[in-house]
Scaffold this active site. Sequence first.
Site, PDB file in Angstrom:
ATOM      1  N   MET A 158       0.815  -1.205   0.000  1.00  0.00           N
ATOM      2  CA  MET A 158       0.000   0.000   0.000  1.00  0.00           C
ATOM      3  C   MET A 158       0.853   1.262   0.000  1.00  0.00           C
ATOM      4  SD  MET A 158      -3.046   1.000   2.554  1.00  0.00           S
ATOM      5  CE  MET A 158      -3.844   2.565   2.404  1.00  0.00           C
ATOM      6  N   ALA A 159       2.145   1.127   0.361  1.00  0.00           N
ATOM      7  CA  ALA A 159       2.991   2.313   0.461  1.00  0.00           C
ATOM      8  C   ALA A 159       4.414   1.988   0.023  1.00  0.00           C
ATOM      9  CB  ALA A 159       2.994   2.836   1.886  1.00  0.00           C
ATOM     10  N   LYS A 203       7.214   7.333   4.518  1.00  0.00           N
ATOM     11  CA  LYS A 203       6.299   6.340   3.948  1.00  0.00           C
ATOM     12  C   LYS A 203       5.221   7.092   3.175  1.00  0.00           C
ATOM     13  CE  LYS A 203       3.225   2.625   5.456  1.00  0.00           C
ATOM     14  NZ  LYS A 203       2.717   1.905   6.644  1.00  0.00           N
ATOM     15  N   VAL A 208       8.450   3.191   0.998  1.00  0.00           N
ATOM     16  CA  VAL A 208       9.225   3.854   2.050  1.00  0.00           C
ATOM     17  C   VAL A 208      10.557   4.312   1.473  1.00  0.00           C
ATOM     18  CG1 VAL A 208      10.266   3.617   4.332  1.00  0.00           C
ATOM     19  CG2 VAL A 208       8.130   2.414   3.804  1.00  0.00           C
ATOM     20  N   ASP A 247      -0.991  -6.438  11.072  1.00  0.00           N
ATOM     21  CA  ASP A 247      -0.098  -6.857  10.001  1.00  0.00           C
ATOM     22  C   ASP A 247       1.297  -7.179  10.544  1.00  0.00           C
ATOM     23  OD1 ASP A 247       0.525  -7.496   7.374  1.00  0.00           O
ATOM     24  OD2 ASP A 247       1.066  -5.447   6.840  1.00  0.00           O
TER      25      ASP A 247
END
Length: 133
Positions: free
Chosen positions: A1-2, A19, A4, A114
């Site tokens: 989803m991201a 992030k 970094v 997660d």
Amino acid sequence: MAVVYRARERDSGRLVAVKVIARSHATDPESVRRFAREARTVMSLQHPNIARTLGIEELAGGAVAIVTAFVPGETLRDALRDAGPLPFDRVTQLLRDVASALAHAHAERIVHRDVKPENILVHAGSGRALLVD
């Protein structure tokens, strides 16, 4: 989803991790809201085994970036890949660190959702585990 990135703050010169929500999610308002909510939630947590969130930045186009303290070291996934199975005492210490971080989050009524080796950083200097994401 991201994604970094490692960056350096202009004013202080310190290393940070930034992030940024992935482009594939940046156009979805619900994903952006969830990402920003995650950032605000994590900012409230102060614990030696949780990577410290320093700030939230709004980017052009409504995207959001989370700025955290940079943790020198590697993910637990990378450590396991590079070193193979770890000694029992080392595993026990890493698990204690992660359990302590999770207990603190749970005491604040926050559930991680997660926990996986990619979201556990092993600090190069101290060897302690820090929970991220």
